[in-house]
Write a protein that holds these residues in place. Structure first.
Motif, PDB file in Angstrom:
ATOM      1  N   THR A 165     -11.968 -16.349   9.209  1.00 48.26           N
ATOM      2  CA  THR A 165     -10.703 -15.547   9.846  1.00 48.26           C
ATOM      3  C   THR A 165      -9.393 -15.800   9.337  1.00 48.26           C
ATOM      4  O   THR A 165      -8.579 -15.098   8.873  1.00 48.26           O
ATOM      5  CB  THR A 165     -10.433 -15.732  11.237  1.00 48.26           C
ATOM      6  OG1 THR A 165     -11.791 -15.635  12.061  1.00 48.26           O
ATOM      7  CG2 THR A 165      -9.421 -14.902  12.015  1.00 48.26           C
ATOM      8  N   SER A 166      -9.069 -17.129   9.135  1.00 52.71           N
ATOM      9  CA  SER A 166      -7.728 -17.688   8.445  1.00 52.71           C
ATOM     10  C   SER A 166      -7.646 -16.949   6.900  1.00 52.71           C
ATOM     11  O   SER A 166      -6.692 -16.457   6.702  1.00 52.71           O
ATOM     12  CB  SER A 166      -7.769 -19.271   8.189  1.00 52.71           C
ATOM     13  OG  SER A 166      -6.618 -19.566   7.666  1.00 52.71           O
ATOM     14  N   ARG A 167      -8.576 -17.093   6.304  1.00 56.86           N
ATOM     15  CA  ARG A 167      -8.629 -16.544   4.952  1.00 56.86           C
ATOM     16  C   ARG A 167      -8.526 -14.898   4.858  1.00 56.86           C
ATOM     17  O   ARG A 167      -7.779 -14.545   3.962  1.00 56.86           O
ATOM     18  CB  ARG A 167      -9.708 -16.863   3.973  1.00 56.86           C
ATOM     19  CG  ARG A 167      -9.534 -18.315   3.774  1.00 56.86           C
ATOM     20  CD  ARG A 167     -10.657 -19.156   2.870  1.00 56.86           C
ATOM     21  NE  ARG A 167     -10.300 -20.653   2.625  1.00 56.86           N
ATOM     22  CZ  ARG A 167     -10.981 -21.570   2.257  1.00 56.86           C
ATOM     23  NH1 ARG A 167     -12.285 -21.058   1.781  1.00 56.86           N
ATOM     24  NH2 ARG A 167     -10.784 -22.811   2.117  1.00 56.86           N
ATOM     25  N   LEU A 168      -8.888 -14.233   5.914  1.00 57.23           N
ATOM     26  CA  LEU A 168      -8.704 -12.832   6.017  1.00 57.23           C
ATOM     27  C   LEU A 168      -7.375 -12.668   6.308  1.00 57.23           C
ATOM     28  O   LEU A 168      -6.615 -11.623   5.864  1.00 57.23           O
ATOM     29  CB  LEU A 168      -9.651 -12.302   6.937  1.00 57.23           C
ATOM     30  CG  LEU A 168     -11.031 -12.152   6.992  1.00 57.23           C
ATOM     31  CD1 LEU A 168     -11.888 -11.769   8.021  1.00 57.23           C
ATOM     32  CD2 LEU A 168     -11.307 -10.960   5.720  1.00 57.23           C
ATOM     33  N   VAL A 169      -6.707 -13.314   7.285  1.00 59.47           N
ATOM     34  CA  VAL A 169      -5.363 -13.067   7.830  1.00 59.47           C
ATOM     35  C   VAL A 169      -4.503 -13.709   6.617  1.00 59.47           C
ATOM     36  O   VAL A 169      -3.348 -12.888   6.540  1.00 59.47           O
ATOM     37  CB  VAL A 169      -5.313 -13.895   9.168  1.00 59.47           C
ATOM     38  CG1 VAL A 169      -3.578 -14.172   9.372  1.00 59.47           C
ATOM     39  CG2 VAL A 169      -5.771 -13.592  10.167  1.00 59.47           C
ATOM     40  N   HIS A 170      -4.643 -14.654   5.886  1.00 60.80           N
ATOM     41  CA  HIS A 170      -3.962 -15.168   4.707  1.00 60.80           C
ATOM     42  C   HIS A 170      -3.933 -14.653   3.599  1.00 60.80           C
ATOM     43  O   HIS A 170      -3.556 -14.926   2.731  1.00 60.80           O
ATOM     44  CB  HIS A 170      -3.743 -16.582   4.930  1.00 60.80           C
ATOM     45  CG  HIS A 170      -3.312 -17.238   6.203  1.00 60.80           C
ATOM     46  ND1 HIS A 170      -4.077 -17.679   6.985  1.00 60.80           N
ATOM     47  CD2 HIS A 170      -2.072 -17.272   6.581  1.00 60.80           C
ATOM     48  CE1 HIS A 170      -3.358 -18.212   7.964  1.00 60.80           C
ATOM     49  NE2 HIS A 170      -2.073 -18.252   7.898  1.00 60.80           N
ATOM     50  N   SER A 171      -5.132 -13.587   3.271  1.00 58.60           N
ATOM     51  CA  SER A 171      -5.392 -13.115   1.953  1.00 58.60           C
ATOM     52  C   SER A 171      -4.153 -12.876   1.218  1.00 58.60           C
ATOM     53  O   SER A 171      -4.257 -12.817  -0.144  1.00 58.60           O
ATOM     54  CB  SER A 171      -6.387 -12.107   2.252  1.00 58.60           C
ATOM     55  OG  SER A 171      -5.771 -11.081   2.892  1.00 58.60           O
TER      56      SER A 171
END
Length: 397
Positions: free
Chosen positions: A258-264
């Motif tokens: 989720t974090s890497r989706l948000v911070h992509s």
């Protein structure tokens, strides 16, 4: 080498070109999450002490570090060697015990280290203009693969031991098939010229607080590996249900995804680097502290998700920072050392004190060191970033 700018939306041809490597990188994420998911099963099967579990996890990541060192020469054949080692290691694990298990997991980690490093270097050379985005994309796919491992291994392995063995054998077959594909169809990319490599070395030597950056890389991979490796066992010992035992490591990987989706997109923006490092590192240390202080089910799940979510943007951001100055495999070697060291220290402290809760204090302390170091690094870099911004503004004017 393809250095032309890439459109925002990947074309179908570009996706087809990347797809096999993307699938393989997702499979390495699944594989890297396996040791932690397997530990409750192995503890019951072999009656292991925490120090022995820590040794297994340490050997796995020592293999990964060695793999990063061996990722040299032709990257195409390096990927082939990595997939071969991974396939053999995965095939041996279901039938191993005692010392043979140490050898099998070392070979498994070695193959994954070679494969992950070689794919990352190949994509870094192939897509030079969009390198930070490509690194973020690869890490996102890696996290997607990792999310599925705890549920499949813990759920299926507890239901039937043969199911866990079948998963490992299918994984071995998949890596063998990918290795054949790479040898037959993939191509290499040229290495950077000597002048480019020398320039990169000079930049790294003149970089603000380079030792601090290496400490961040070391601790970032170590905290992530130790958390992922011990969460299932820690949750099981807390006395909660199977749902929590499976859910804690799964929440960790979902948080990372989720974090890497948000911070992509934010993870590669210069304006937010200080925020991403300092606040996410602080959140990681806080969540690990909560994991130690409160051991009930809801807190375990929430803390596991928070640790994964906080860890999400850190490693891709550090990769992008290092690749600005060095396109070699140094960052993977340093990261591998951290991944091997912290899980081993966690198990050693747990065995010495008789409490896995005290063992978890190892990654918690490392996260606190990271928070302080990250704040220091970004504070020292801030004047240089302001100069770059003002220079860009004057040139456009």
């Amino acid at each position: 080498m393809n250095s032309s700018p890439e459109p925002k939306l990947l074309s179908w041809l570009s996706i087809r070109k990347r797809l096999p490597l993307y699938l393989a990188f997702a499979a390495t994420g699944f594989s890297c999450a396996l040791p932690g998911a397997l530990m409750p099963w192995l503890l019951a099967r072999w009656s292991l002490q925490d120090s022995e579990v820590g040794l297994l996890l340490g050997l796995f990541f020592v293999g990964g570090t060695s793999g990063a060192l061996l990722s040299r020469g032709s990257l195409r054949w390096s990927i082939f060697r990595g997939t071969l080692c991974t396939s053999i290691g995965a095939a041996l694990l279901p039938f191993a015990s005692g010392r043979t298990a140490n050898g099998a997991i070392l070979l498994f980690g070695l193959g994954l280290g070679i494969t992950m490093t070689s794919i990352s270097l190949l994509q870094s050379r192939r897509w030079t203009e969009t390198r930070p985005a490509e690194m973020t994309r690869l890490n996102l796919l890696w996290a997607i693969g990792a999310c599925t491992a705890p549920w499949i291994i813990l759920h299926e392995g507890i239901r039937n031991t043969a199911n866990a063995k079948n998963v490992l054998l299918l994984l071995a077959s998949a890596f063998a098939a990918f290795g054949v594909w790479v040898a037959a169809f993939e191509r290499d990319e040229p290495r950077p010229t000597p002048s480019q490599a020398a320039a990169g070395s000079l930049k790294l030597a003149g970089f603000a607080a380079p030792l601090s950056l290496l400490v961040l890389v070391l601790c970032a991979t170590g905290v992530e590996a130790s958390s992922a490796g011990w969460l299932a066992t820690y949750s099981q010992r807390s006395g909660d249900s199977l749902r929590i035992t499976i859910g804690a490591p799964t929440c960790f990987w979902i948080g990372l995804l989720t974090s890497r989706l948000v911070h992509s997109s934010a993870a590669i923006g210069r304006a937010t680097k200080r925020f991403l490092l300092t606040w996410n590192l602080l959140a990681m240390a806080t969540a690990l502290a909560a994991l130690i202080l409160f051991r009930n089910g809801p807190v375990l799940l929430s803390a596991a998700f928070a640790i994964g979510f906080a860890a999400g943007p850190i490693y891709p951001l550090l990769l992008a920072l290092v690749f600005e100055h060095d396109s070699g495999n140094t960052v993977y070697v340093i990261g591998g050392i951290g991944s091997a060291l912290l899980p081993l220290l966690t198990g050693t402290v747990s065995s010495r004190t008789g409490s896995l809760r005290m063992g978890i204090a190892v990654p918690c302390a490392a996260a606190m060191i990271m928070a302080i170091t990250g704040w220091s690094v970004m504070r020292m870099r801030e004047p240089a970033l302001r100069e770059n911004v003002s220079g860009d503004s004057s040139s456009t004017a």
